[in-house]
Design a protein around this motif. Sequence first.
Motif, PDB file in Angstrom:
ATOM      1  N   ALA A  76       0.856  -1.190   0.000  1.00 21.88           N
ATOM      2  CA  ALA A  76       0.000   0.000   0.000  1.00 21.88           C
ATOM      3  C   ALA A  76       0.886   1.232   0.000  1.00 21.88           C
ATOM      4  O   ALA A  76       2.020   1.182   0.477  1.00 21.88           O
ATOM      5  CB  ALA A  76      -0.918   0.010   1.225  1.00 21.88           C
ATOM      6  N   ALA A  77       0.355   2.314  -0.531  1.00 20.17           N
ATOM      7  CA  ALA A  77       1.097   3.568  -0.559  1.00 20.17           C
ATOM      8  C   ALA A  77       0.127   4.722  -0.410  1.00 20.17           C
ATOM      9  O   ALA A  77      -1.068   4.601  -0.742  1.00 20.17           O
ATOM     10  CB  ALA A  77       1.898   3.705  -1.847  1.00 20.17           C
ATOM     11  N   ILE A  78       0.662   5.829   0.078  1.00 17.26           N
ATOM     12  CA  ILE A  78      -0.166   7.005   0.256  1.00 17.26           C
ATOM     13  C   ILE A  78       0.641   8.250  -0.087  1.00 17.26           C
ATOM     14  O   ILE A  78       1.817   8.355   0.257  1.00 17.26           O
ATOM     15  CB  ILE A  78      -0.711   7.093   1.703  1.00 17.26           C
ATOM     16  CG1 ILE A  78      -1.709   8.234   1.852  1.00 17.26           C
ATOM     17  CG2 ILE A  78       0.421   7.218   2.717  1.00 17.26           C
ATOM     18  CD1 ILE A  78      -2.512   8.150   3.156  1.00 17.26           C
ATOM     19  N   TYR A  79       0.001   9.160  -0.820  1.00 16.66           N
ATOM     20  CA  TYR A  79       0.617  10.440  -1.094  1.00 16.66           C
ATOM     21  C   TYR A  79       0.149  11.379  -0.007  1.00 16.66           C
ATOM     22  O   TYR A  79      -1.046  11.644   0.128  1.00 16.66           O
ATOM     23  CB  TYR A  79       0.208  10.946  -2.474  1.00 16.66           C
ATOM     24  CG  TYR A  79       0.998  12.140  -2.929  1.00 16.66           C
ATOM     25  CD1 TYR A  79       0.381  13.363  -3.139  1.00 16.66           C
ATOM     26  CD2 TYR A  79       2.360  12.040  -3.132  1.00 16.66           C
ATOM     27  CE1 TYR A  79       1.103  14.466  -3.533  1.00 16.66           C
ATOM     28  CE2 TYR A  79       3.096  13.140  -3.526  1.00 16.66           C
ATOM     29  CZ  TYR A  79       2.456  14.360  -3.720  1.00 16.66           C
ATOM     30  OH  TYR A  79       3.189  15.440  -4.111  1.00 16.66           O
ATOM     31  N   GLN A  96      -3.391  -0.523   8.654  1.00 12.73           N
ATOM     32  CA  GLN A  96      -4.356  -1.347   9.369  1.00 12.73           C
ATOM     33  C   GLN A  96      -4.614  -2.593   8.553  1.00 12.73           C
ATOM     34  O   GLN A  96      -5.032  -2.513   7.389  1.00 12.73           O
ATOM     35  CB  GLN A  96      -5.668  -0.581   9.565  1.00 12.73           C
ATOM     36  CG  GLN A  96      -6.759  -1.376  10.251  1.00 12.73           C
ATOM     37  CD  GLN A  96      -6.415  -1.707  11.694  1.00 12.73           C
ATOM     38  OE1 GLN A  96      -5.913  -0.857  12.428  1.00 12.73           O
ATOM     39  NE2 GLN A  96      -6.681  -2.934  12.110  1.00 12.73           N
ATOM     40  N   MET A  97      -4.358  -3.729   9.154  1.00 15.52           N
ATOM     41  CA  MET A  97      -4.484  -5.008   8.452  1.00 15.52           C
ATOM     42  C   MET A  97      -5.576  -5.822   9.123  1.00 15.52           C
ATOM     43  O   MET A  97      -5.446  -6.185  10.297  1.00 15.52           O
ATOM     44  CB  MET A  97      -3.154  -5.756   8.487  1.00 15.52           C
ATOM     45  CG  MET A  97      -1.988  -4.939   7.952  1.00 15.52           C
ATOM     46  SD  MET A  97      -0.462  -5.884   7.839  1.00 15.52           S
ATOM     47  CE  MET A  97      -0.139  -6.179   9.574  1.00 15.52           C
ATOM     48  N   ASN A  98      -6.630  -6.092   8.396  1.00 19.06           N
ATOM     49  CA  ASN A  98      -7.753  -6.883   8.894  1.00 19.06           C
ATOM     50  C   ASN A  98      -7.865  -8.190   8.121  1.00 19.06           C
ATOM     51  O   ASN A  98      -7.294  -8.329   7.036  1.00 19.06           O
ATOM     52  CB  ASN A  98      -9.047  -6.088   8.769  1.00 19.06           C
ATOM     53  CG  ASN A  98      -9.049  -4.820   9.589  1.00 19.06           C
ATOM     54  OD1 ASN A  98      -8.422  -4.741  10.643  1.00 19.06           O
ATOM     55  ND2 ASN A  98      -9.763  -3.813   9.113  1.00 19.06           N
ATOM     56  N   SER A  99      -8.608  -9.117   8.670  1.00 13.59           N
ATOM     57  CA  SER A  99      -8.838 -10.412   8.013  1.00 13.59           C
ATOM     58  C   SER A  99      -7.524 -11.024   7.545  1.00 13.59           C
ATOM     59  O   SER A  99      -7.397 -11.467   6.400  1.00 13.59           O
ATOM     60  CB  SER A  99      -9.799 -10.242   6.828  1.00 13.59           C
ATOM     61  OG  SER A  99     -11.025  -9.689   7.243  1.00 13.59           O
ATOM     62  N   LEU A 100      -6.569 -11.056   8.421  1.00 11.44           N
ATOM     63  CA  LEU A 100      -5.237 -11.523   8.053  1.00 11.44           C
ATOM     64  C   LEU A 100      -5.265 -12.994   7.651  1.00 11.44           C
ATOM     65  O   LEU A 100      -5.988 -13.816   8.242  1.00 11.44           O
ATOM     66  CB  LEU A 100      -4.263 -11.289   9.197  1.00 11.44           C
ATOM     67  CG  LEU A 100      -3.789  -9.830   9.322  1.00 11.44           C
ATOM     68  CD1 LEU A 100      -3.203  -9.566  10.697  1.00 11.44           C
ATOM     69  CD2 LEU A 100      -2.771  -9.525   8.236  1.00 11.44           C
ATOM     70  N   VAL A 142      -4.356  -7.227  -1.200  1.00 13.45           N
ATOM     71  CA  VAL A 142      -4.765  -6.692   0.106  1.00 13.45           C
ATOM     72  C   VAL A 142      -5.958  -5.756   0.028  1.00 13.45           C
ATOM     73  O   VAL A 142      -6.443  -5.294   1.071  1.00 13.45           O
ATOM     74  CB  VAL A 142      -3.592  -5.981   0.815  1.00 13.45           C
ATOM     75  CG1 VAL A 142      -2.395  -6.912   0.928  1.00 13.45           C
ATOM     76  CG2 VAL A 142      -3.229  -4.684   0.116  1.00 13.45           C
ATOM     77  N   LYS A 143      -6.434  -5.473  -1.162  1.00 11.63           N
ATOM     78  CA  LYS A 143      -7.568  -4.557  -1.300  1.00 11.63           C
ATOM     79  C   LYS A 143      -8.762  -5.073  -0.517  1.00 11.63           C
ATOM     80  O   LYS A 143      -9.099  -6.256  -0.578  1.00 11.63           O
ATOM     81  CB  LYS A 143      -7.945  -4.406  -2.776  1.00 11.63           C
ATOM     82  CG  LYS A 143      -7.079  -3.422  -3.533  1.00 11.63           C
ATOM     83  CD  LYS A 143      -7.510  -3.313  -4.981  1.00 11.63           C
ATOM     84  CE  LYS A 143      -6.604  -2.381  -5.751  1.00 11.63           C
ATOM     85  NZ  LYS A 143      -6.940  -2.325  -7.195  1.00 11.63           N
TER      86      LYS A 143
END
Length: 124
Positions: free
Chosen positions: A49-52, A82-86, A64-65
């Motif tokens: 994942a990345a964020i500007y 945040q990682m859910n449903s790993l 991971v979407k």
Amino acid sequence: QVQLVESGGDSVQAGGSLRLSCAASGYSYSSTCMGWFRQAPGKEREGVAAIYTRGGYTYYADSVKGRFTISQDNAKNTVYLQMNSLKLEDTAMYYCAAEPPLGYCGTFRRYNYWGQGTQVTVTS
């Protein structure tokens, strides 16, 4: 000196959740791209994942979407994952990275700065 410090890695059962943090210092955080990558033993490193940070635009790997969410706290120069449903296959060393060339944020390529990593282990 640019520093990226990850935290939050742990061992968790499949289906559980974790939140990783990446605290950044030593450069202009307010207008940059920050990303999360992972590398499992015997596998290539992959962008997750990345964020500007200016505008909050986000990018995700297909794997991971819908499960992972990247976010930021500009006041703390910190990015979260945040990682859910790993799943078992999410087990890896997770790295924070920053400052790819302009336009490369969502390509997960050519990031210039890297943290030391934090281990995430998903158990059955």
